[in-house]
Design a protein around this motif. Structure first.
Motif, PDB file in Angstrom:
ATOM      1  N   SER A 181       1.072  -1.334  -0.134  1.00  0.00           N
ATOM      2  CA  SER A 181      -0.104   0.248   0.086  1.00  0.00           C
ATOM      3  C   SER A 181       0.894   1.078   0.165  1.00  0.00           C
ATOM      4  N   GLY A 182       1.077   2.145   0.952  1.00  0.00           N
ATOM      5  CA  GLY A 182       1.777   2.829   1.361  1.00  0.00           C
ATOM      6  C   GLY A 182       3.543   2.899   0.574  1.00  0.00           C
ATOM      7  N   THR A 183       3.889   1.356   1.117  1.00  0.00           N
ATOM      8  CA  THR A 183       5.428   1.966   1.076  1.00  0.00           C
ATOM      9  C   THR A 183       5.457   0.575  -0.080  1.00  0.00           C
ATOM     10  N   ARG A 184       4.304   0.917  -1.327  1.00  0.00           N
ATOM     11  CA  ARG A 184       4.308  -0.052  -2.178  1.00  0.00           C
ATOM     12  C   ARG A 184       5.639  -0.613  -2.905  1.00  0.00           C
ATOM     13  N   ASP A 185       5.827  -1.920  -2.531  1.00  0.00           N
ATOM     14  CA  ASP A 185       7.452  -2.481  -2.817  1.00  0.00           C
ATOM     15  C   ASP A 185       6.791  -3.544  -4.695  1.00  0.00           C
ATOM     16  N   ALA A 186       7.201  -2.604  -5.893  1.00  0.00           N
ATOM     17  CA  ALA A 186       6.538  -3.775  -6.664  1.00  0.00           C
ATOM     18  C   ALA A 186       7.278  -4.878  -7.333  1.00  0.00           C
ATOM     19  N   ARG A 187       7.791  -4.841  -6.338  1.00  0.00           N
ATOM     20  CA  ARG A 187       8.801  -6.703  -6.567  1.00  0.00           C
ATOM     21  C   ARG A 187       7.862  -7.381  -6.169  1.00  0.00           C
ATOM     22  N   LEU A 188       7.916  -7.064  -4.859  1.00  0.00           N
ATOM     23  CA  LEU A 188       6.161  -8.394  -4.990  1.00  0.00           C
ATOM     24  C   LEU A 188       5.419  -8.865  -5.730  1.00  0.00           C
ATOM     25  N   ARG A 189       5.360 -10.391  -5.528  1.00  0.00           N
ATOM     26  CA  ARG A 189       4.420 -11.162  -6.226  1.00  0.00           C
ATOM     27  C   ARG A 189       3.158 -11.706  -5.829  1.00  0.00           C
ATOM     28  N   ALA A 190       3.241 -11.975  -4.354  1.00  0.00           N
ATOM     29  CA  ALA A 190       2.476 -12.060  -3.591  1.00  0.00           C
ATOM     30  C   ALA A 190       2.509 -11.818  -2.156  1.00  0.00           C
ATOM     31  N   GLY A 191       1.985 -11.542  -1.221  1.00  0.00           N
ATOM     32  CA  GLY A 191       1.602 -11.581   0.448  1.00  0.00           C
ATOM     33  C   GLY A 191       0.753 -12.366   1.015  1.00  0.00           C
ATOM     34  N   LEU A 192       1.185 -12.508   2.217  1.00  0.00           N
ATOM     35  CA  LEU A 192       0.467 -13.494   3.326  1.00  0.00           C
ATOM     36  C   LEU A 192       0.494 -12.212   4.958  1.00  0.00           C
ATOM     37  N   MET A 193      -0.431 -12.212   5.605  1.00  0.00           N
ATOM     38  CA  MET A 193      -0.516 -11.776   6.612  1.00  0.00           C
ATOM     39  C   MET A 193      -1.647 -12.543   7.283  1.00  0.00           C
ATOM     40  N   ILE A 194      -0.656 -13.089   8.591  1.00  0.00           N
ATOM     41  CA  ILE A 194      -0.712 -12.911   9.825  1.00  0.00           C
ATOM     42  C   ILE A 194      -1.314 -13.008  10.934  1.00  0.00           C
ATOM     43  N   ALA A 195      -2.654 -13.021  11.199  1.00  0.00           N
ATOM     44  CA  ALA A 195      -2.693 -11.770  12.125  1.00  0.00           C
ATOM     45  C   ALA A 195      -2.811 -10.495  11.776  1.00  0.00           C
ATOM     46  N   GLY A 196      -3.198 -10.185  10.497  1.00  0.00           N
ATOM     47  CA  GLY A 196      -2.743  -8.543  10.399  1.00  0.00           C
ATOM     48  C   GLY A 196      -3.991  -7.634  10.198  1.00  0.00           C
ATOM     49  N   ARG A 197      -4.102  -6.249  10.433  1.00  0.00           N
ATOM     50  CA  ARG A 197      -4.786  -5.352   9.878  1.00  0.00           C
ATOM     51  C   ARG A 197      -4.135  -4.787   8.777  1.00  0.00           C
ATOM     52  N   GLN A 198      -4.220  -2.922   8.768  1.00  0.00           N
ATOM     53  CA  GLN A 198      -3.653  -2.298   8.688  1.00  0.00           C
ATOM     54  C   GLN A 198      -2.816  -0.894   9.222  1.00  0.00           C
ATOM     55  N   GLU A 221      -2.559   1.980  12.189  1.00  0.00           N
ATOM     56  CA  GLU A 221      -3.515   3.620  12.167  1.00  0.00           C
ATOM     57  C   GLU A 221      -3.801   4.848  10.695  1.00  0.00           C
ATOM     58  N   GLN A 222      -3.848   4.092  10.171  1.00  0.00           N
ATOM     59  CA  GLN A 222      -3.505   5.500   9.367  1.00  0.00           C
ATOM     60  C   GLN A 222      -2.878   4.698   7.566  1.00  0.00           C
ATOM     61  N   PRO A 223      -4.470   4.231   6.762  1.00  0.00           N
ATOM     62  CA  PRO A 223      -4.577   2.984   5.991  1.00  0.00           C
ATOM     63  C   PRO A 223      -3.977   3.643   4.754  1.00  0.00           C
ATOM     64  N   SER A 224      -3.268   3.256   4.103  1.00  0.00           N
ATOM     65  CA  SER A 224      -3.594   4.125   2.453  1.00  0.00           C
ATOM     66  C   SER A 224      -3.801   3.130   1.383  1.00  0.00           C
ATOM     67  N   PRO A 225      -4.570   3.395   0.212  1.00  0.00           N
ATOM     68  CA  PRO A 225      -4.669   2.385  -0.507  1.00  0.00           C
ATOM     69  C   PRO A 225      -3.492   1.144  -0.890  1.00  0.00           C
ATOM     70  N   PHE A 226      -4.140  -0.037  -1.333  1.00  0.00           N
ATOM     71  CA  PHE A 226      -3.184  -0.885  -1.725  1.00  0.00           C
ATOM     72  C   PHE A 226      -3.636  -0.612  -3.068  1.00  0.00           C
ATOM     73  N   THR A 227      -2.107  -0.495  -3.536  1.00  0.00           N
ATOM     74  CA  THR A 227      -1.955   0.473  -4.865  1.00  0.00           C
ATOM     75  C   THR A 227      -0.156  -0.569  -5.675  1.00  0.00           C
ATOM     76  N   GLY A 228      -0.277  -0.138  -6.516  1.00  0.00           N
ATOM     77  CA  GLY A 228       0.648  -0.964  -7.641  1.00  0.00           C
ATOM     78  C   GLY A 228       0.123  -2.030  -8.318  1.00  0.00           C
ATOM     79  N   PRO A 229       0.805  -2.944  -9.087  1.00  0.00           N
ATOM     80  CA  PRO A 229       0.542  -4.074 -10.095  1.00  0.00           C
ATOM     81  C   PRO A 229      -0.125  -4.681  -8.544  1.00  0.00           C
ATOM     82  N   ALA A 230      -1.188  -5.780  -9.393  1.00  0.00           N
ATOM     83  CA  ALA A 230      -1.542  -6.566  -8.924  1.00  0.00           C
ATOM     84  C   ALA A 230      -0.387  -7.632  -8.348  1.00  0.00           C
ATOM     85  N   ALA A 231      -1.422  -8.484  -6.815  1.00  0.00           N
ATOM     86  CA  ALA A 231      -0.476  -9.290  -5.847  1.00  0.00           C
ATOM     87  C   ALA A 231      -1.534 -10.597  -5.497  1.00  0.00           C
TER      88      ALA A 231
END
Length: 264
Positions: free
Chosen positions: A155-172, A174-184
């Motif tokens: 999102s706010g600190t988007r790393d375009a090198r990333l192709r996929a992501g996993l969040m275990i017990a995760g949330r946005q 406190e001041q969320p930014s929209p998900f952005t960049g190439p789809a993953a």
């Protein structure tokens, strides 16, 4: 019998407290799997000592970058990370300077700076490991504050090198930014009884993802779903990596079976 549900939309269109196949079988983590340590540093007060779990073979391997939770460290997740390495993925995790359990200047709010740390470490790993890493197959994962760090990388600190992501017990954040960049493709793993990162917070972040996504619910799980249901989480996440990083369509087809009972 424990009910588990996996919400699959992979075909669709584009303050925390301390964090101390039929269905595919999870790979067996080898306690003796080789590991290396790197003394990365982003400058100032941001040393980033990083442990790397090495898969068999010379590579190039996909890279999974892992972020630990508050008052934790990469070794606290060794069973899961070693399972990914046993499946052929190179796994790396740093100790964040102000949130790991022996941080001399502990500051939970420093999580906001960790996505930039992550980008730095990924860049350093690509140089340090050379041909052992495939720069076209990089993913990010994390638990709790580390999962929030991972959300930041998409999102706010988007790393375009990333192709996929996993969040275990995760949330946005406190001041969320929209998900952005190439789809993953993104996968969320959440304990229904988590009182630290609530189910509603995790599902709220999931709902904001505009890309292919999945949500693995552990109904009796708390803040450590990877420990509450280790075999399930290892099997599901490993198949997620096999699909997103290796293009393994059989692994993609196993995902609803790994997650059991219901699909949507």
């Amino acid at each position: 019998m424990l009910r588990r549900s996996f919400l699959t939309l992979f075909a669709a269109a584009a303050g925390l407290s301390a964090c101390s196949s039929s269905p595919a079988s999870p790979p067996s983590p080898a306690a003796s799997a080789p590991a290396r340590e790197f003394a990365f540093d982003r400058g100032g007060d941001r040393p980033l000592p990083t442990k790397v779990w090495l898969p068999a073979g010379s590579g190039p391997h996909p890279l999974i970058y892992f972020s630990h939770g508050l008052t934790s460290q990469p070794d606290d997740y060794a069973d899961l990370l070693a399972a990914w390495a046993a499946a052929g993925f190179l796994v790396a995790g740093p100790k964040y300077p102000h949130t790991w359990y022996e941080a001399p200047d502990y500051d939970a709010d420093d999580v906001v700076n960790q996505p930039a740390d992550a980008q730095h470490v990924i860049t350093e790993l690509l140089t340090a490991l050379g041909d052992r890493v495939d720069p076209q197959r990089i993913a990010a994962a994390g638990h709790s504050a580390g999962a929030i760090t991972t959300v930041g990388l998409f999102s706010g600190t988007r790393d375009a090198r990333l192709r996929a992501g996993l969040m275990i017990a995760g949330r946005q954040m406190e001041q969320p930014s929209p998900f952005t960049g190439p789809a993953a493709p993104l996968l969320f793993v959440q304990g229904k009884k988590d009182e630290t990162v609530t189910y509603e917070q995790a599902y709220g972040a999931y709902n904001e993802v505009p890309w292919p996504k999945g949500f693995l619910e552990i109904p009796d799980g708390g803040h450590l779903p990877h420990r509450d249901e280790p075999a399930l989480v290892a099997a599901t996440t490993t198949d997620f990596w096999r699909w997103t990083l290796n293009g393994d369509q059989a692994a993609r087809q196993r995902l609803p079976q790994d997650g059991l009972v219901s699909t949507f």
